[in-house]
Design an enzyme around this catalytic site. Structure first.
Site, short mmCIF file in Angstrom:
data_model
loop_
_atom_site.label_atom_id
_atom_site.label_comp_id
_atom_site.label_asym_id
_atom_site.label_seq_id
_atom_site.Cartn_x
_atom_site.Cartn_y
_atom_site.Cartn_z
CG ASP A 37 -0.52 -0.05 2.54
OD1 ASP A 37 0.69 -0.30 2.73
OD2 ASP A 37 -1.33 0.15 3.48
N GLY A 122 -3.65 -6.06 18.86
CA GLY A 122 -2.31 -6.56 18.54
C GLY A 122 -2.33 -7.85 17.73
CD GLU A 160 -1.84 3.70 12.61
OE1 GLU A 160 -3.09 3.76 12.56
OE2 GLU A 160 -1.22 2.65 12.71
CG ASP A 172 -4.34 -1.37 8.14
OD1 ASP A 172 -4.31 -2.19 7.19
OD2 ASP A 172 -3.44 -1.29 8.99
CE1 TYR A 222 3.67 -1.46 7.72
CE2 TYR A 222 4.32 0.84 7.92
CZ TYR A 222 3.50 -0.13 7.37
OH TYR A 222 2.54 0.22 6.47
#
Ligand code: GLA
Length: 389
Positions: A37, A122, A160, A172, A222
């Site tokens: 993404d 999580g 975020e 998401d 990440y």
């Protein structure tokens, strides 16, 4: 509002709470297309039938907002004129959303909000996006902000990125808000074009197996992966000025730069290019109802994530390898950012019970840890119910 197992003790401030707006905000799964993404590639997510529930009410104050989480049995207040980072991570998603709404001129006043979740936290099914998007949708409704769904998606992602500090892509939040029941989204993260493909799994179901681990390196790795991809784009664009993301890079171009990229960067980019190809093939296979072909691409995706993108972990690899030996499991792969969370499995429905028992025992024997079994179906995106005019 769903009741938690143990009735929560509402704080004093909520004794006269009467709900004005209710929101149900779902988690998401992703069938294929991982770590694509933020490279402007393709993904195939959908919302699931498990959600976070919110209740909102305006209060008499100009700026004091009061939040109670039934799940954490935890209360906090903040002032709209002085938003600062909390040491409780779940609170930062809400604070970040509030800040982003205010940045684009959304006029807020004091409100009270009660939150309850049935999403495991999580587990890699995006309880964070559900929290952000559900909260933003509720504020949009109660303060009549007139934000579009896409604005809600984008400001939640920015919350975020900017406030929580995770450089996540758009998948998401997009899935949590935009999904349609019984459909999978084929999303082009470059243009945000969508195709809704019927989630017809015939004799199969989707089964999530939660490793119940979430390795602490997940967030930093990440962000590192994303930086590695962006650095590769920067190098390639020195010659090909029009290139702004890996989406525009093809295999020929990539091999031209093999010696200018580090070995790892080349490996990461190869994975991303191949994963984009797999998503397109997988979406065709799904439309044709060729589930075995679809499943094979899921296995290949995991292999790439394990060996080339290197975001898996031994618990996830164990589960996928175990699935591969069973001819009634057509596909299995790690899902989401990696380093823990769930695998997603395309499995013949009548084998779920027997397989769940078998893999639970094997997993416990190997890791001395229990796993969780979650059956999911493709659900509707964020739902809003206005209770009082
Ligand atoms: C996390 C991020 C998403 C996406 C996935 C990996 O879930 O929030 O944006 O990058 O990881 O595909």
């Amino acid at each position: 509002m769903k009741n938690s197992e143990k009735p929560a003790l509402y704080p004093e401030e909520f004794s006269a709470f009467t709900c004005e707006v209710k929101v149900a905000s779902p988690g998401r799964i992703n069938l294929i297309g991982e770590h694509t993404d933020y490279n402007h590639g393709y993904v195939m997510p959908t919302a699931i039938d498990k959600k976070i529930f919110f209740e909102f009410k305006k209060n008499a104050s100009d700026s004091i907002c009061r939040i109670f989480s039934i799940t954490f049995n935890s209360y906090f207040e903040f002032n709209l004129n002085d938003i600062t980072r909390s040491n409780q991570s779940w609170q930062n998603y809400l604070l970040g959303v509030t800040e982003e709404i205010q940045k684009i001129g959304g006029k807020l006043r004091g409100f009270d909000c009660i939150i309850n979740t049935e999403l495991p936290i999580g587990a890699g099914i995006s309880s964070s996006a559900a929290l952000e998007c559900g909260f933003a949708s509720g504020l949009n409704q109660i303060f009549n902000l007139k934000l579009t769904k896409l604005q809600i998606v984008e400001l939640s992602q920015r919350a975020e990125n900017n406030f929580v500090g995770s450089n996540c892509g758009i998948m998401d939040q997009f899935a949590s808000v935009m999904s349609k029941k019984d459909h999978i989204i084929l999303l082009d993260c470059k243009t945000l074009e969508t195709e809704y493909i019927p989630a017809d799994f015939k004799n199969c179901k989707l089964l999530l197996l939660n490793t119940n681990v979430s390795h602490s390196i997940a967030d930093s790795e990440y962000n590192t992966r994303r930086a590695e991809c962006e650095e590769a784009v920067r190098i390639i664009s020195k010659i090909y000025a029009e290139i702004t993301s890996l989406r525009q890079v093809n295999f020929d171009m990539l091999s031209e730069f093999k010696h200018e990229l580090t070995g790892k960067a080349y490996q990461r980019c190869t994975y991303v290019l191949k994963e984009n190809e797999r998503v397109l093939k997988a979406s065709e296979a799904m439309k044709r109802g060729h589930l075995k072909e679809f499943g094979e691409l899921m296995y290949q995706s995991h292999e790439g994530l394990q060996h080339n993108y290197e975001v898996s972990c031994s618990e996830l690899d164990f589960m996928v390898a175990y699935a591969k030996n069973k001819n009634f499991i057509y596909g299995s792969r790690m899902m989401g950012g990696g380093f823990g969370g769930c695998t997603i499995n395309l499995i013949e429905a009548d084998k779920i019970k027997e397989y769940s028992e078998e893999i639970s025992k094997a997993y416990f024997k190997e890791f001395n840890r229990t796993m969780d079994i979650i059956t999911v179906s493709a659900g509707e995106g964020t739902l809003i119910e206005k209770v009082k005019a």
